[in-house]
Design a protein around this motif. Structure first.
Motif, mmCIF file in Angstrom:
data_model
loop_
_atom_site.group_PDB
_atom_site.id
_atom_site.type_symbol
_atom_site.label_atom_id
_atom_site.label_comp_id
_atom_site.label_asym_id
_atom_site.label_seq_id
_atom_site.Cartn_x
_atom_site.Cartn_y
_atom_site.Cartn_z
ATOM 1 N N GLN A 1 6.318 9.558 12.700
ATOM 2 C CA GLN A 1 4.872 9.625 12.889
ATOM 3 C C GLN A 1 4.509 10.330 14.191
ATOM 4 O OE1 GLN A 1 6.649 7.200 11.701
ATOM 5 N NE2 GLN A 1 5.528 5.759 10.417
ATOM 6 N N ASP B 1 11.931 10.107 4.469
ATOM 7 C CA ASP B 1 11.088 8.949 4.218
ATOM 8 C C ASP B 1 10.830 8.235 5.544
ATOM 9 O OD1 ASP B 1 10.136 6.902 1.978
ATOM 10 O OD2 ASP B 1 11.146 5.746 3.530
ATOM 11 N N PRO B 2 9.579 7.874 5.857
ATOM 12 C CA PRO B 2 9.291 7.223 7.144
ATOM 13 C C PRO B 2 10.028 5.908 7.358
ATOM 14 C CG PRO B 2 7.259 7.989 6.108
ATOM 15 C CD PRO B 2 8.341 8.128 5.090
ATOM 16 N N GLU B 3 10.468 5.260 6.271
ATOM 17 C CA GLU B 3 11.133 3.969 6.389
ATOM 18 C C GLU B 3 12.637 4.095 6.628
ATOM 19 O OE1 GLU B 3 9.378 0.932 6.193
ATOM 20 O OE2 GLU B 3 7.709 2.333 6.371
ATOM 21 N N ARG C 1 11.051 -2.329 -2.040
ATOM 22 C CA ARG C 1 9.622 -2.232 -1.751
ATOM 23 C C ARG C 1 8.945 -1.484 -2.890
ATOM 24 N NH1 ARG C 1 9.386 3.060 1.045
ATOM 25 N NH2 ARG C 1 11.507 3.639 1.626
ATOM 26 N N ILE D 1 6.298 1.479 -4.012
ATOM 27 C CA ILE D 1 5.594 2.680 -3.587
ATOM 28 C C ILE D 1 4.833 3.249 -4.783
ATOM 29 C CG2 ILE D 1 7.383 3.217 -1.885
ATOM 30 C CD1 ILE D 1 8.168 5.603 -3.716
ATOM 31 N N GLY E 1 13.839 5.629 -1.018
ATOM 32 C CA GLY E 1 13.058 6.776 -0.583
ATOM 33 C C GLY E 1 13.544 8.057 -1.221
ATOM 34 N N CYS F 1 -5.596 5.921 1.989
ATOM 35 C CA CYS F 1 -4.704 6.382 0.927
ATOM 36 C C CYS F 1 -5.536 6.786 -0.291
ATOM 37 C CB CYS F 1 -3.720 5.283 0.519
ATOM 38 S SG CYS F 1 -2.723 4.615 1.873
ATOM 39 N N CYS G 1 0.156 3.508 0.684
ATOM 40 C CA CYS G 1 0.944 4.716 0.930
ATOM 41 C C CYS G 1 1.653 4.649 2.271
ATOM 42 C CB CYS G 1 0.049 5.959 0.876
ATOM 43 S SG CYS G 1 -1.307 5.969 2.086
ATOM 44 N N LEU G 2 2.694 5.454 2.403
ATOM 45 C CA LEU G 2 3.367 5.639 3.672
ATOM 46 C C LEU G 2 2.617 6.681 4.497
ATOM 47 C CD1 LEU G 2 7.079 5.676 2.458
ATOM 48 C CD2 LEU G 2 5.860 3.800 3.563
ATOM 49 N N TRP G 3 3.002 6.782 5.757
ATOM 50 C CA TRP G 3 2.293 7.655 6.691
ATOM 51 C C TRP G 3 2.223 9.095 6.200
ATOM 52 C CZ3 TRP G 3 4.868 11.709 9.173
ATOM 53 C CH2 TRP G 3 4.105 12.412 10.101
ATOM 54 N N SER H 1 -0.426 9.701 3.435
ATOM 55 C CA SER H 1 -1.788 9.207 3.646
ATOM 56 C C SER H 1 -2.765 10.359 3.822
ATOM 57 C CB SER H 1 -1.833 8.301 4.877
ATOM 58 O OG SER H 1 -1.565 9.035 6.061
#
Length: 434
Positions: free
Chosen positions: A32, A50-52, A149, A151, A287, A363, A375-377, A380
């Motif tokens: 981010q 993937d941000p995660e 998770r 998504i 991801g 989102c 949503c993920l960053w 978004s």
């Protein structure tokens, strides 16, 4: 000797070398804050970052690069996803996060039996059901399967996910994402050998005789066709949701063992030569595309859905093992709504607010699913940190355009929560500005 193969400066007792690294002073929310400057896409399928799971892609040597030549198949440099970053990793760390320069000293010391016993892990190789050390034992690593998770992902009608039968249809899909890890707990390497991964040119016997790999015209590389199978609910019930994992390749990603029978050096670090040495493991992190089960058809509007998530590695026995391990499963529970019906805000019941401060994320929302799309960053419409809770803050974003005849655009959802999980939740009031 694997230690010598790792670096010839360790050929003799006392030999040493320094390895330099540049690390973020604070790794939290790295993508981010620095974008893809420190993320390497080399060798990964498209849209993998993937941000995660940024730890899988971090590379402090990434520089500013020109677009890859169009005739090159697969990503062969740090950055392939557009727009390309305009800063090197080191520059981005210095500008937005802060950096720490670290040097690790690797020194070869004389073998000491007592010290080796202290640090050996595991103390002995995996024992099968017959009380024997299995030559090769590949089975699911349960803690990774527990990292699941939900998504939301929009699938184009001509998307590779359709061709690979990873989803039940096009449009917005609700996906149960999880990781799978395949450790080799045996004492011998699992070797597939050389594979022409990124081309359909010269073919090995793995393709021409054994048909273990299949060429994917969509992804433009070969797939290991029988990597794993996933099931949500009883895997023997044909009506339950399933997904057959077509692995991109079988490679050694991490060394989980620290023992004499597990080599320090290995050749399976790319998809061109595939296998897993003893004491090493392959990981498909959540991801990655198709590392999921499509749960769009499950209705959780009334109550959460609870069932078992099953994973079976090497389900068809294409890989020669010792004693096959049983399928792995975990209890899985998810609820695809983030707030109750009367907790929604705005003029549309598709616009949902999910409590907390000081981060606000906008989102998209789906008309077909009749819900917001948490949503993920990187997916978004915008993400804003509210630095002063008592002062109004304007949030600007572009409304989603039409995607198809059903998803006609203009729908959005609002989510808010603490920047860090240990922060207290607060109230949020907002108003629409035309």
């Amino acid at each position: 000797m694997s230690v010598v193969k790792s670096d010839d400066r360790l050929s003799n007792i006392g030999g040493s070398f320094l390895q330099d690294y540049t690390l973020p002073a604070d790794p939290m929310l790295l993508l981010q804050r620095t974008g893809t400057a420190c993320m390497s896409e080399s060798g990964w399928p498209p849209n993998s970052i993937d941000p995660e799971t940024t730890e899988y892609y971090y590379d402090d040597t990434c520089e500013v690069e020109k677009p890859q030549a169009p005739d090159v198949v697969g990503c062969q440099q740090c950055h392939c996803q557009h727009p390309l970053t305009t800063m090197s990793c080191v520059e981005a760390l210095q500008a937005f996060v802060g950096r720490v320069n670290v040097s690790l000293n690797f020194t070869r010391i004389k073998y000491d039996k007592a010290m080796a016993s202290k640090w050996r892990y595991p103390s002995e190789p995996s024992i099968n059901s017959f009380g024997q050390v299995a030559p090769v034992n590949i089975f699911e690593y349960l803690p990774d399967l527990e990292r699941y998770r939900i998504i939301y992902l929009y699938i184009e009608p001509n998307g590779c996910e359709i061709a690979e039968r990873c989803v039940g249809g096009s449009g917005w899909r609700r996906l149960l994402v999880f990781s799978t890890t395949a450790p080799n707990f045996g004492t011998q390497e699992l070797r597939l050998g050389s594979v022409p991964y990124f081309t359909n040119g010269s073919q090995s016997e793995l393709i021409t005789k054994h048909h273990v790999f299949e060429y994917s015209p969509c992804h433009k590389h070969y797939h290991f066709s029988h990597y794993a199978s996933f099931a949500l609910g009883n895997p023997n019930d044909q009506s339950n949701l399933t997904n057959t994992k077509r692995g991109f390749c079988l490679q050694a990603v991490y060394r989980h063992a620290n023992a004499e029978w597990s080599p320090l050096h290995q050749e399976y670090y790319t998809c061109s030569v595939q296998g897993i040495p003893p004491g090493w493991q392959d990981t498909y992190q959540g991801g990655l595309r198709c590392q999921w089960i499509d749960v769009t058809s499950i209705n959780t509007s009334a109550q959460p859905y609870t069932t078992s998530l099953y994973s079976s590695l090497n389900p068809h026995g294409f890989l020669c093992e010792g004693t096959p391990q049983p399928d792995t499963w975990i209890r899985t529970e998810f609820n695809t709504t983030c707030c109750s019906g009367n907790g929604c805000c705005g003029e549309s019941n598709l616009t949902q607010c999910c409590g907390g401060l000081p981060v606000v994320r906008i989102c998209e929302a789906s008309i077909a699913l009749r819900s917001g799309l948490a949503c993920l960053w990187n997916a978004s419409l915008t993400t804003v940190i509210i630095s002063h809770r008592d002062k109004p803050r304007d949030i600007h974003f572009i409304c989603p355009p039409p995607r198809d005849s059903v998803e006609t655009g203009g729908q959005f959802s609002v989510y808010y929560g603490p920047l860090f999980t240990d922060l207290a939740f607060g109230d949020l009031s907002w108003s629409k500005i035309d």
